[in-house]
Design an enzyme around this catalytic site. Structure first.
Site, PDB file in Angstrom:
ATOM      1  N   LYS A 118       0.720  -1.215  -0.248  1.00  0.00           N
ATOM      2  CA  LYS A 118       0.039   0.016   0.037  1.00  0.00           C
ATOM      3  C   LYS A 118       0.955   1.262  -0.161  1.00  0.00           C
ATOM      4  CE  LYS A 118       0.594   1.856   3.413  1.00  0.00           C
ATOM      5  NZ  LYS A 118       1.765   2.317   4.037  1.00  0.00           N
TER       6      LYS A 118
ATOM      7  N   TYR B  69      -4.531   4.285   5.598  1.00  0.00           N
ATOM      8  CA  TYR B  69      -5.122   3.321   6.738  1.00  0.00           C
ATOM      9  C   TYR B  69      -6.531   3.749   7.215  1.00  0.00           C
ATOM     10  CZ  TYR B  69      -0.718   0.718   7.204  1.00  0.00           C
ATOM     11  OH  TYR B  69       0.278   0.026   7.031  1.00  0.00           O
TER      12      TYR B  69
HETATM   13  P1  NDP Z   1      12.531   1.164   2.651  1.00  0.00           P
HETATM   14  O1  NDP Z   1      12.980   2.476   2.152  1.00  0.00           O
HETATM   15  O2  NDP Z   1      12.706   0.821   3.918  1.00  0.00           O
HETATM   16  O3  NDP Z   1      12.612  -0.070   1.623  1.00  0.00           O
HETATM   17  C1  NDP Z   1      12.257   0.171   0.210  1.00  0.00           C
HETATM   18  C2  NDP Z   1      13.227  -0.603  -0.634  1.00  0.00           C
HETATM   19  O4  NDP Z   1      12.880  -0.471  -2.096  1.00  0.00           O
HETATM   20  C3  NDP Z   1      14.716  -0.214  -0.621  1.00  0.00           C
HETATM   21  O5  NDP Z   1      15.385  -0.816   0.252  1.00  0.00           O
HETATM   22  C4  NDP Z   1      15.339  -0.764  -1.934  1.00  0.00           C
HETATM   23  O6  NDP Z   1      15.721  -2.080  -1.785  1.00  0.00           O
HETATM   24  C5  NDP Z   1      14.096  -0.648  -2.895  1.00  0.00           C
HETATM   25  N1  NDP Z   1      14.199   0.701  -3.772  1.00  0.00           N
HETATM   26  C6  NDP Z   1      14.185   0.534  -5.270  1.00  0.00           C
HETATM   27  N2  NDP Z   1      14.354   1.698  -5.612  1.00  0.00           N
HETATM   28  C7  NDP Z   1      14.477   2.674  -4.546  1.00  0.00           C
HETATM   29  C8  NDP Z   1      14.496   4.029  -4.685  1.00  0.00           C
HETATM   30  N3  NDP Z   1      14.743   4.672  -5.791  1.00  0.00           N
HETATM   31  N4  NDP Z   1      14.713   4.548  -3.329  1.00  0.00           N
HETATM   32  C9  NDP Z   1      14.492   3.971  -2.368  1.00  0.00           C
HETATM   33  N5  NDP Z   1      14.423   2.481  -2.483  1.00  0.00           N
HETATM   34  C10 NDP Z   1      14.392   1.726  -3.645  1.00  0.00           C
HETATM   35  O7  NDP Z   1      11.140   1.455   2.675  1.00  0.00           O
HETATM   36  P2  NDP Z   1       9.882   0.585   3.315  1.00  0.00           P
HETATM   37  O8  NDP Z   1      10.198  -0.769   3.135  1.00  0.00           O
HETATM   38  O9  NDP Z   1       9.477   1.204   4.671  1.00  0.00           O
HETATM   39  O10 NDP Z   1       8.468   0.844   2.198  1.00  0.00           O
HETATM   40  C11 NDP Z   1       8.133   0.142   1.322  1.00  0.00           C
HETATM   41  C12 NDP Z   1       6.970  -0.025   0.626  1.00  0.00           C
HETATM   42  O11 NDP Z   1       6.219  -0.582   1.670  1.00  0.00           O
HETATM   43  C13 NDP Z   1       6.239   1.307   0.698  1.00  0.00           C
HETATM   44  O12 NDP Z   1       5.154   1.182  -0.416  1.00  0.00           O
HETATM   45  C14 NDP Z   1       5.511   1.235   2.130  1.00  0.00           C
HETATM   46  O13 NDP Z   1       4.374   2.220   1.908  1.00  0.00           O
HETATM   47  C15 NDP Z   1       4.956   0.134   2.247  1.00  0.00           C
HETATM   48  N6  NDP Z   1       4.979  -0.353   3.765  1.00  0.00           N
HETATM   49  C16 NDP Z   1       4.071  -0.978   4.391  1.00  0.00           C
HETATM   50  C17 NDP Z   1       3.534  -1.401   5.633  1.00  0.00           C
HETATM   51  C18 NDP Z   1       2.587  -2.051   6.047  1.00  0.00           C
HETATM   52  O14 NDP Z   1       2.582  -2.153   7.388  1.00  0.00           O
HETATM   53  N7  NDP Z   1       1.829  -2.696   5.230  1.00  0.00           N
HETATM   54  C19 NDP Z   1       4.736  -0.836   6.396  1.00  0.00           C
HETATM   55  C20 NDP Z   1       5.900  -0.162   5.831  1.00  0.00           C
HETATM   56  C21 NDP Z   1       5.914   0.020   4.606  1.00  0.00           C
HETATM   57  P3  NDP Z   1      16.830  -2.833  -2.652  1.00  0.00           P
HETATM   58  O15 NDP Z   1      18.208  -2.172  -1.936  1.00  0.00           O
HETATM   59  O16 NDP Z   1      16.524  -4.272  -2.454  1.00  0.00           O
HETATM   60  O17 NDP Z   1      16.632  -2.425  -3.917  1.00  0.00           O
END
Ligand code: NDP
Length: 367
Positions: A133, A218
């Site tokens: 989401k 949410y």
């Molecule tokens: P993070 O920043 O922790 O992780 C995102 C990951 O996406 C990065 O580590 C990277 O992984 C990859 N990525 C690819 N391109 C990019 C870029 N240009 N900039 C940054 N990261 C990039 O974010 P979150 O994990 O917190 O959030 C990710 C998604 O999950 C969002 O859509 C958020 O809304 C959702 N979310 C949902 C939650 C829920 O409870 N359902 C809770 C938290 C987040 P890599 O290094 O492997 O390429």
């Protein structure tokens, strides 16, 4: 505690984790012998890691692959989660996953604006798709994602983990049984104080907006499943106390209202400037239901005018992935839908809310 992850973790850390599965995924003594949904996670960040950890105790889903832009994370995940190298991909070569029969589904967990392209590529590779989401950053992109998955004949599900949470499901059951009478009012409050100003959540290009995209969703989604209807109009007012941190197009705080066909009104708040704000309140002609906290990682606390709801804590992502396995592999119908059209409805509401905040006008919507 100044990040969303810290906020959610703080709530989780305060709990004693009691293994529990709602009726739908009862942990019976029988060993599950049905098919496993074999999942590759795309985007190995904070939430991707949380899902991977939670999947270690899934019965119907298994983490088997990883897709990342960071090679060292792939090496780390191979040893940490026992993922074979042949199931690991970069963003450049991941379309090759179409030739990999050992991966059934791809779970996209990247910054919001990147969801669309990754989901469409996964669908074109013939894989089932789960997307975090908000499903995308506007309804136009969301519609393209839904269409692409339909064309490829694959399912698109959205990571709405609260749709499987036992206290939430009990309130929905009670509402359907008429325990609260005619539903008149919902209040949804979603907020935390955001830290690092350089993070992608404060970058319009990657986040698509501000607090509304990240956590306002949410309250929007919650208003719909708590009231049990889709809204027909919205109004919204935005306030900004820090225009340096919250640049043009990145909302800090929005107060918004949703009007429902049965006459109920939802009054909600999404903010990046208030901590520990996570509460749902539903009221009808006969009684009330409250979830406080309502959407954190748990434990979720529920009560109604009849008393406390004492459902033990579940790891949301474990239950979600087991349930999604059943939905994808066995065609199970969840109590609250989690498919792409559900995600698209929320994006249409977000579009309308931003329009209402910009114009100051009431905006009619048809979902
Ligand atoms: P993070 O920043 O922790 O992780 C995102 C990951 O996406 C990065 O580590 C990277 O992984 C990859 N990525 C690819 N391109 C990019 C870029 N240009 N900039 C940054 N990261 C990039 O974010 P979150 O994990 O917190 O959030 C990710 C998604 O999950 C969002 O859509 C958020 O809304 C959702 N979310 C949902 C939650 C829920 O409870 N359902 C809770 C938290 C987040 P890599 O290094 O492997 O390429």
């Amino acid at each position: 505690m100044n990040s969303r992850r810290d906020f959610l973790q703080k709530i989780a850390a305060a709990s004693i984790v009691v293994p529990f599965f709602p009726k739908a995924v009862e942990a019976s003594t029988e060993v599950y012998q049905g098919p496993l949904l074999r999942v590759a996670i795309l985007g190995l960040g904070s939430y991707g890691t949380r899902v991977a950890d939670a999947m270690q105790t899934c019965k119907k889903a298994k983490l088997v692959g990883a897709i990342s832009g960071t090679p060292s994370k792939l090496t780390n995940w191979q040893s940490k989660y026992n993922i074979p190298e042949k199931n690991c991909y970069s963003y450049q070569n991941f379309d090759q996953v179409k030739n990999n029969p050992d991966i059934d589904a791809i779970y996209v967990i990247t910054p919001n604006s990147l969801h669309k392209d990754f989901v469409i590529r996964a669908a074109k590779a013939g894989k089932q798709v789960i997307c975090e989401k908000p499903m995308s950053v506007n309804a136009k992109d969301g519609q393209e994602m839904v269409d692409a998955c339909k064309k490829a004949n694959v399912k698109l599900l959205v990571g709405y983990r609260m749709h499987f949470e036992p206290n939430t499901l009990e309130i929905i059951r009670m509402r359907n049984a008429g325990d609260f009478g005619k539903i008149m009012f919902f209040q949804g409050l979603s907020g935390f104080t955001i830290g690092d100003p350089t993070q992608w959540r404060l970058n319009k290009q990657l986040a698509g907006g501000g607090a509304m995209m990240d956590i306002g969703v949410y309250s929007i989604n919650g208003a719909r499943y708590m009231i049990g209807e889709d809204p027909i109009w919205v109004t919204a007012e935005e306030t900004k106390t820090d225009p340096v941190k919250f640049k043009e197009g990145v909302d800090e705080t929005i107060q918004f209202q949703l009007g429902f066909p049965g006459g109920a009104v939802a009054s909600c708040l999404s903010t990046y400037s208030m901590n520990n704000l996570d509460r749902f309140f539903l009221n009808g002609t006969k009684g009330f239901a409250e979830l406080n906290p309502s959407t954190g990682y748990g434990p979720i606390k529920g009560r109604t005018n009849k008393g406390e709801l004492n459902f033990p804590h579940v790891t949301h992502q474990t239950v979600q992935m087991d349930e999604m396995s059943d939905i994808i592999l066995n065609g199970k119908q969840p109590v609250v839908p989690v498919d792409g059209s559900e995600g698209l409805k929320d994006l249409k509401i977000i579009d309308a809310l931003y329009l209402a905040a910009r114009t100051g006008k009431k905006v009619d919507i048809k979902l």
